[in-house]
Design a protein around this motif. Structure first.
Motif, PDB file in Angstrom:
ATOM      1  N   TYR A 109       0.837  -1.190   0.000  1.00  0.00           N
ATOM      2  CA  TYR A 109       0.000   0.000   0.000  1.00  0.00           C
ATOM      3  C   TYR A 109       0.878   1.249   0.000  1.00  0.00           C
ATOM      4  CZ  TYR A 109      -3.745  -3.148   1.376  1.00  0.00           C
ATOM      5  OH  TYR A 109      -4.643  -4.163   1.418  1.00  0.00           O
ATOM      6  N   GLN A 110       0.336   2.358  -0.479  1.00  0.00           N
ATOM      7  CA  GLN A 110       0.986   3.662  -0.424  1.00  0.00           C
ATOM      8  C   GLN A 110       2.316   3.708  -1.181  1.00  0.00           C
ATOM      9  OE1 GLN A 110      -0.712   6.045   0.789  1.00  0.00           O
ATOM     10  NE2 GLN A 110      -2.190   5.073   2.130  1.00  0.00           N
ATOM     11  N   VAL A 111       2.486   2.856  -2.165  1.00  0.00           N
ATOM     12  CA  VAL A 111       3.677   2.910  -3.008  1.00  0.00           C
ATOM     13  C   VAL A 111       3.253   2.736  -4.458  1.00  0.00           C
ATOM     14  CG1 VAL A 111       5.225   1.989  -1.246  1.00  0.00           C
ATOM     15  CG2 VAL A 111       4.098   0.422  -2.810  1.00  0.00           C
ATOM     16  N   ASP A 112       4.150   3.105  -5.353  1.00  0.00           N
ATOM     17  CA  ASP A 112       3.904   2.895  -6.781  1.00  0.00           C
ATOM     18  C   ASP A 112       4.047   1.398  -7.067  1.00  0.00           C
ATOM     19  OD1 ASP A 112       4.497   2.518  -9.608  1.00  0.00           O
ATOM     20  OD2 ASP A 112       4.564   4.708  -9.712  1.00  0.00           O
ATOM     21  N   HIS A 113       2.987   0.760  -7.553  1.00  0.00           N
ATOM     22  CA  HIS A 113       3.006  -0.693  -7.728  1.00  0.00           C
ATOM     23  C   HIS A 113       3.988  -1.136  -8.797  1.00  0.00           C
ATOM     24  CE1 HIS A 113      -0.229  -2.129  -5.060  1.00  0.00           C
ATOM     25  NE2 HIS A 113      -0.632  -0.881  -5.149  1.00  0.00           N
ATOM     26  N   SER A 114       4.227  -0.297  -9.798  1.00  0.00           N
ATOM     27  CA  SER A 114       5.196  -0.686 -10.826  1.00  0.00           C
ATOM     28  C   SER A 114       6.597  -0.742 -10.220  1.00  0.00           C
ATOM     29  CB  SER A 114       5.153   0.297 -12.000  1.00  0.00           C
ATOM     30  OG  SER A 114       5.503   1.605 -11.571  1.00  0.00           O
ATOM     31  N   ASN A 115       6.905   0.224  -9.337  1.00  0.00           N
ATOM     32  CA  ASN A 115       8.201   0.200  -8.653  1.00  0.00           C
ATOM     33  C   ASN A 115       8.291  -0.978  -7.696  1.00  0.00           C
ATOM     34  OD1 ASN A 115       9.251   2.501  -9.890  1.00  0.00           O
ATOM     35  ND2 ASN A 115       8.259   3.868  -8.419  1.00  0.00           N
ATOM     36  N   MET A 116       7.157  -1.302  -7.058  1.00  0.00           N
ATOM     37  CA  MET A 116       7.146  -2.440  -6.141  1.00  0.00           C
ATOM     38  C   MET A 116       7.460  -3.725  -6.896  1.00  0.00           C
ATOM     39  SD  MET A 116       6.735  -3.057  -2.933  1.00  0.00           S
ATOM     40  CE  MET A 116       6.516  -4.457  -1.852  1.00  0.00           C
ATOM     41  N   LYS A 117       6.912  -3.867  -8.094  1.00  0.00           N
ATOM     42  CA  LYS A 117       7.178  -5.059  -8.893  1.00  0.00           C
ATOM     43  C   LYS A 117       8.646  -5.139  -9.294  1.00  0.00           C
ATOM     44  CE  LYS A 117       2.517  -5.597 -10.775  1.00  0.00           C
ATOM     45  NZ  LYS A 117       1.661  -5.523 -11.992  1.00  0.00           N
ATOM     46  N   LYS A 118       9.234  -3.987  -9.635  1.00  0.00           N
ATOM     47  CA  LYS A 118      10.670  -3.968  -9.965  1.00  0.00           C
ATOM     48  C   LYS A 118      11.494  -4.413  -8.763  1.00  0.00           C
ATOM     49  CE  LYS A 118      10.428  -0.128 -13.289  1.00  0.00           C
ATOM     50  NZ  LYS A 118      10.838   1.281 -13.522  1.00  0.00           N
ATOM     51  N   TYR A 119      11.116  -3.903  -7.594  1.00  0.00           N
ATOM     52  CA  TYR A 119      11.842  -4.258  -6.376  1.00  0.00           C
ATOM     53  C   TYR A 119      11.751  -5.760  -6.115  1.00  0.00           C
ATOM     54  CZ  TYR A 119      13.305  -4.336  -1.497  1.00  0.00           C
ATOM     55  OH  TYR A 119      13.956  -4.624  -0.322  1.00  0.00           O
ATOM     56  N   LEU A 120      10.538  -6.297  -6.201  1.00  0.00           N
ATOM     57  CA  LEU A 120      10.345  -7.717  -5.930  1.00  0.00           C
ATOM     58  C   LEU A 120      11.023  -8.593  -6.969  1.00  0.00           C
ATOM     59  CD1 LEU A 120       6.581  -7.641  -4.893  1.00  0.00           C
ATOM     60  CD2 LEU A 120       8.564  -7.829  -3.400  1.00  0.00           C
ATOM     61  N   GLY A 121      11.050  -8.091  -8.201  1.00  0.00           N
ATOM     62  CA  GLY A 121      11.610  -8.898  -9.284  1.00  0.00           C
ATOM     63  C   GLY A 121      13.121  -8.931  -9.300  1.00  0.00           C
ATOM     64  N   TYR A 122      13.795  -7.881  -8.793  1.00  0.00           N
ATOM     65  CA  TYR A 122      15.249  -7.838  -8.927  1.00  0.00           C
ATOM     66  C   TYR A 122      15.932  -7.081  -7.789  1.00  0.00           C
ATOM     67  CZ  TYR A 122      19.857  -6.611 -10.807  1.00  0.00           C
ATOM     68  OH  TYR A 122      21.199  -6.426 -10.967  1.00  0.00           O
ATOM     69  N   TYR A 123      15.497  -5.865  -7.509  1.00  0.00           N
ATOM     70  CA  TYR A 123      16.273  -4.972  -6.662  1.00  0.00           C
ATOM     71  C   TYR A 123      16.288  -5.345  -5.183  1.00  0.00           C
ATOM     72  CZ  TYR A 123      16.919  -1.934 -10.663  1.00  0.00           C
ATOM     73  OH  TYR A 123      17.296  -1.439 -11.881  1.00  0.00           O
ATOM     74  N   GLN A 124      15.344  -6.198  -4.738  1.00  0.00           N
ATOM     75  CA  GLN A 124      15.396  -6.605  -3.331  1.00  0.00           C
ATOM     76  C   GLN A 124      16.696  -7.336  -3.010  1.00  0.00           C
ATOM     77  OE1 GLN A 124      13.116 -10.100  -1.978  1.00  0.00           O
ATOM     78  NE2 GLN A 124      12.136 -10.124  -3.998  1.00  0.00           N
ATOM     79  N   PHE A 125      17.261  -7.995  -4.031  1.00  0.00           N
ATOM     80  CA  PHE A 125      18.495  -8.747  -3.810  1.00  0.00           C
ATOM     81  C   PHE A 125      19.710  -7.819  -3.662  1.00  0.00           C
ATOM     82  CE2 PHE A 125      15.588 -11.376  -6.355  1.00  0.00           C
ATOM     83  CZ  PHE A 125      15.367 -12.396  -5.441  1.00  0.00           C
ATOM     84  N   LEU A 126      19.564  -6.556  -4.046  1.00  0.00           N
ATOM     85  CA  LEU A 126      20.638  -5.581  -3.918  1.00  0.00           C
ATOM     86  C   LEU A 126      20.440  -4.642  -2.735  1.00  0.00           C
ATOM     87  CD1 LEU A 126      20.989  -4.529  -7.686  1.00  0.00           C
ATOM     88  CD2 LEU A 126      22.290  -6.278  -6.453  1.00  0.00           C
ATOM     89  N   ASP A 127      19.303  -4.771  -2.047  1.00  0.00           N
ATOM     90  CA  ASP A 127      18.966  -3.858  -0.953  1.00  0.00           C
ATOM     91  C   ASP A 127      19.748  -4.246   0.299  1.00  0.00           C
ATOM     92  OD1 ASP A 127      17.863  -2.306   1.009  1.00  0.00           O
ATOM     93  OD2 ASP A 127      15.777  -2.817   0.555  1.00  0.00           O
ATOM     94  N   PRO A 128      20.689  -3.418   0.749  1.00  0.00           N
ATOM     95  CA  PRO A 128      21.487  -3.777   1.928  1.00  0.00           C
ATOM     96  C   PRO A 128      20.659  -3.839   3.210  1.00  0.00           C
ATOM     97  CG  PRO A 128      21.934  -1.510   1.255  1.00  0.00           C
ATOM     98  CD  PRO A 128      21.088  -2.112   0.193  1.00  0.00           C
ATOM     99  N   ALA A 129      19.621  -3.013   3.317  1.00  0.00           N
ATOM    100  CA  ALA A 129      18.777  -3.033   4.513  1.00  0.00           C
ATOM    101  C   ALA A 129      17.970  -4.329   4.588  1.00  0.00           C
ATOM    102  CB  ALA A 129      17.843  -1.823   4.520  1.00  0.00           C
ATOM    103  N   TRP A 130      17.449  -4.764   3.464  1.00  0.00           N
ATOM    104  CA  TRP A 130      16.668  -6.004   3.425  1.00  0.00           C
ATOM    105  C   TRP A 130      17.545  -7.209   3.746  1.00  0.00           C
ATOM    106  CZ3 TRP A 130      12.463  -8.290   4.257  1.00  0.00           C
ATOM    107  CH2 TRP A 130      12.125  -9.514   3.677  1.00  0.00           C
ATOM    108  N   ALA A 131      18.780  -7.207   3.226  1.00  0.00           N
ATOM    109  CA  ALA A 131      19.702  -8.314   3.505  1.00  0.00           C
ATOM    110  C   ALA A 131      20.010  -8.395   5.002  1.00  0.00           C
ATOM    111  CB  ALA A 131      20.992  -8.136   2.703  1.00  0.00           C
TER     112      ALA A 131
END
Length: 369
Positions: A65-87
């Protein structure tokens, strides 16, 4: 040590009370995200409810919620693996029930962070500069995850922000545990309703020996078992006898007195049977009794139409057998179908001959679906 102001503490308590008030709402995640964004001074947020019964809950399984869903899909598809906070959050969550991580905790310097691929390729185009992640893990099972985001002018999340998140987690854990239990119950209800529908049953009420309502399953039309304005969901534990429809009350009293209860029914304009209800008695080993009042579908029948066709029964013979299966006497059948009792007896003799049976019990057993 991070200091939380009285105003912030009041906000935390407000969110906790709000979580209790709207815990059953479909918009729960959106409401919580909005409140958390205000408390933690965030420009956007994500609130994800996990199914802790899943062996590997994924971010994609939740709702954002409260985020751009297209950006959320990009994050889930690839960028979460580069997110140092998530790691870092994933590492900590294996050892802590409720960790919280923000970007300032995982970067060596602001310059290094702004030059990394994750920041340049993903965060900067979205306008996000920093983020904080905190979750709700109960007994090692993830129930939910919250992500808060800030633009650059809002700065990084502070120790006070982390403290506020920790104060909120107990409130959220209670709410998410309840919502998970509610979803599990809804799934069970869906399965039961499906099974009942296949048996021609719309639902049932279970009453104890004092006619107090103990359980409600399925869906009912107004006037099926109770009056049209009775709210059964609020009556568990209360006596519902005065609210039952008149035919059901009569059947229930007859059953309680030890007399057999016939299913109530009516006929449509084509002479086909439209069933209303039947009552079954369950005797428990401890001597207590439950009465199960079953609302039958209009097409309900214990008799298989396929078996009746295979044995060459006529439509009239099939209709008569359905009434026999409900336990109706020859006199009741003759009254219902407008036939003489002798005619009903003749029908039954012909049916016994066709089906190779000699009594009602055998007949119903042979033709049951």
């Amino acid at each position: 040590m991070a200091r939380v102001s009285d105003f912030q503490l009041n906000q935390v308590v407000h969110i906790g009370h709000l979580a209790q008030e709207c815990v059953a709402e479909k918009d729960f995640a959106r409401i919580m995200t909005r409140e958390l964004m205000y408390l933690l001074r965030s420009s956007s947020g994500v609130f994800i409810e996990f199914d802790p019964g899943s062996p590997t809950p994924r971010l994609l399984d939740g709702t954002s919620y409260q985020v751009d869903h297209s950006n959320m899909k990009k994050y889930l598809g690839y960028y979460q693996f580069l997110d140092p906070a998530w790691a870092r959050y994933q590492r900590l969550s294996k050892a802590h029930e409720a960790p919280s991580v923000s970007t300032d905790q995982v970067i060596d310097s602001g310059r290094t962070y702004r030059e990394c691929e994750f920041y340049q390729d993903f965060l900067r185009p979205t306008g996000v500069h920093s983020a904080m992640i905190f979750g709700v893990n109960i007994d090692g099972r993830p129930f939910g995850l919250v992500g808060m985001h800030r633009t650059q002018h809002l700065g990084h999340y502070s120790e006070t922000d982390h403290r506020l998140a920790q104060l909120l987690i107990p409130y959220l854990s209670i709410a998410l545990r309840f919502r998970y239990s509610q979803r599990q119950q809804e799934k069970r209800d869906d399965v039961v309703t499906n099974l009942l529908r296949q048996r021609g049953i719309r639902g049932y009420l279970m009453l104890d020996q004092d006619f107090n309502l103990r359980d409600v399953v399925g869906e009912f039309d107004p006037g099926d078992l109770v009056g049209p304005h009775a709210n059964l969901s609020r009556l568990r534990g209360s006596s519902v006898f005065p609210l039952l429809s008149e035919p059901v009350r009569a059947s229930l009293l007859r059953v309680r007195a030890g007399r057999p209860a016939e299913a109530a029914f009516s006929l449509d304009e084509h002479g086909n049977t439209r069933y209303s209800h039947r009552i079954e008695v369950v005797q428990h080993a401890d001597g207590t009794t439950h009465y199960v009042m079953i609302a039958l579908d209009r097409n309900y029948s214990a008799i298989s139409a396929t078996r009746a066709h295979e044995l060459s029964l006529t439509p009239r013979q099939t209709q008569l057998v359905k009434l026999v299966a409900l336990g109706m006497t020859n006199a009741r059948i003759s009254e219902s179908l407008g036939l003489k009792v002798k005619t009903v007896e003749n029908y039954l003799s012909a049916i016994y001959q066709k089906t190779g049976t000699s009594n009602r019990t055998e007949l119903v057993a042979v033709l049951s679906g």
